[in-house]
Design a protein around this motif. Structure first.
Motif, short mmCIF file in Angstrom:
data_model
loop_
_atom_site.label_atom_id
_atom_site.label_comp_id
_atom_site.label_asym_id
_atom_site.label_seq_id
_atom_site.Cartn_x
_atom_site.Cartn_y
_atom_site.Cartn_z
N SER A 1 -5.01 -4.42 2.99
CA SER A 1 -6.24 -3.63 3.05
C SER A 1 -5.98 -2.22 3.57
O SER A 1 -6.51 -1.24 3.04
N LEU A 2 -5.16 -2.13 4.61
CA LEU A 2 -4.87 -0.84 5.23
C LEU A 2 -4.19 0.11 4.24
O LEU A 2 -4.58 1.27 4.09
N PHE A 3 -3.17 -0.38 3.53
CA PHE A 3 -2.47 0.45 2.56
C PHE A 3 -3.40 0.90 1.44
O PHE A 3 -3.31 2.04 0.96
N SER B 1 -4.41 4.74 0.54
CA SER B 1 -4.11 5.32 -0.77
C SER B 1 -5.30 6.10 -1.32
O SER B 1 -5.12 7.05 -2.10
N TYR B 2 -6.52 5.72 -0.91
CA TYR B 2 -7.71 6.44 -1.39
C TYR B 2 -7.71 7.90 -0.92
O TYR B 2 -8.42 8.72 -1.51
N ASN B 3 -6.96 8.19 0.12
CA ASN B 3 -6.87 9.58 0.61
C ASN B 3 -5.97 10.44 -0.26
O ASN B 3 -5.93 11.66 -0.08
N LEU C 1 -3.56 -1.73 -7.94
CA LEU C 1 -3.64 -2.88 -7.03
C LEU C 1 -3.67 -4.19 -7.80
O LEU C 1 -3.12 -5.21 -7.35
N PHE C 2 -4.28 -4.14 -8.97
CA PHE C 2 -4.45 -5.37 -9.76
C PHE C 2 -3.14 -5.87 -10.36
O PHE C 2 -3.12 -6.85 -11.10
N VAL D 1 0.58 6.40 -4.84
CA VAL D 1 1.06 5.30 -5.68
C VAL D 1 1.87 4.31 -4.85
O VAL D 1 1.73 3.09 -5.00
N ALA D 2 2.72 4.82 -3.95
CA ALA D 2 3.54 3.94 -3.11
C ALA D 2 2.68 3.09 -2.19
O ALA D 2 2.94 1.89 -2.00
N LEU D 3 1.63 3.69 -1.62
CA LEU D 3 0.75 2.95 -0.71
C LEU D 3 0.02 1.81 -1.43
O LEU D 3 -0.05 0.68 -0.92
N VAL D 4 -0.53 2.10 -2.60
CA VAL D 4 -1.28 1.07 -3.31
C VAL D 4 -0.33 0.00 -3.85
O VAL D 4 -0.68 -1.19 -3.92
#
Length: 232
Positions: free
Chosen positions: A12-14, A18-20, A31-32, A81-84
């Motif tokens: 959830s945190l990542f 990523s939305y930022n 994510l999917f 991209v890396a975060l998601v």
């Protein structure tokens, strides 16, 4: 339980981080990928046979991500991209960990409760043991916070469990492909996010990859004839 809780919270945190750095619709689509990552983990870590469907799904998925990464003529944030992707990977490891450990026999309600309980430690630490916690200042933000907890969390978990009991896990998972489409729809209509033909094609490829992975458990595609038959 502690490890599963940490994975759940980091996922959830990542995603929220990523939305930022990128549009919510594209982030939700990447994510999917977690069903594809689950298939890869099972193949590498548990020597599960890699089918042609799995290989095709992986190829489609990464082709779709590449198209999103260059969507609209502007390169997306590599950090976003890396975060998601890390978010999707954490969730995939969570799914494999639950199904391949003694937690498999634990009731869903208990597993979710303890996962959230142990996962809370991630946010306690990030908030400097709640020293950085701040009150929600306005009624509008309270409505947003409560809605976030209620609709995409509680209602989603309850209705998904009911859907699995009513129509089975495979149809429910396939219908779950509406999740990134919904995110894209609201991202474009409500928040004015850009939607180009290249992005649309990338999304379609990712959804096709995930649907093939999920449906592959109940459908068999004998190459090269491409005739469908039910697996035993």
């Amino acid at each position: 339980l502690a490890v599963m809780g940490l994975l759940f919270s980091f996922s959830s945190l990542f995603l929220f981080e990523s939305y930022n750095h990128m549009d919510a619709g594209i982030a939700s689509t990447i994510l999917f990928l977690y069903p594809v990552l689950v298939a890869v983990i099972m193949a590498v870590g548990f020597h599960e046979k890699v089918s042609r469907i799995t290989m095709l799904s992986i190829l489609l998925a990464f082709t779709g991500i590449a198209m999103l990464y260059k969507g609209g003529g502007e390169t997306l944030s590599f950090l976003g991209v890396a975060l998601v992707f890390l978010s999707s990977l954490c969730y995939a490891v969570y799914i494999v960990g639950v199904n391949r450990s003694s937690l498999r026999g634990l009731p869903t309600e208990k597993l979710t409760f303890y996962a959230l309980l142990f996962g809370l430690s991630v946010y306690v630490v990030r908030l400097r043991f709640c020293a950085d916690l701040q009150a929600i200042p306005t009624l509008g933000l309270w409505i947003n916070a409560v809605s976030l907890a209620l609709f995409p969390t509680i209602v989603s978990l309850v209705t998904m469990a009911a859907a699995i009991r009513a129509i089975g896990s495979t149809p429910t998972a396939i219908l779950g492909a509406l999740e990134p489409l919904t995110a894209l729809f609201f991202g474009v209509v409500v928040f004015g996010e850009r939607l180009t033909p290249r992005i649309v094609l990338g999304v379609v490829l990712i959804l096709a990859a995930v649907t093939l992975i999920i449906a592959g458990r109940s459908l068999h595609i004998p190459f090269p004839h491409l005739r469908f038959r039910r697996a035993r």
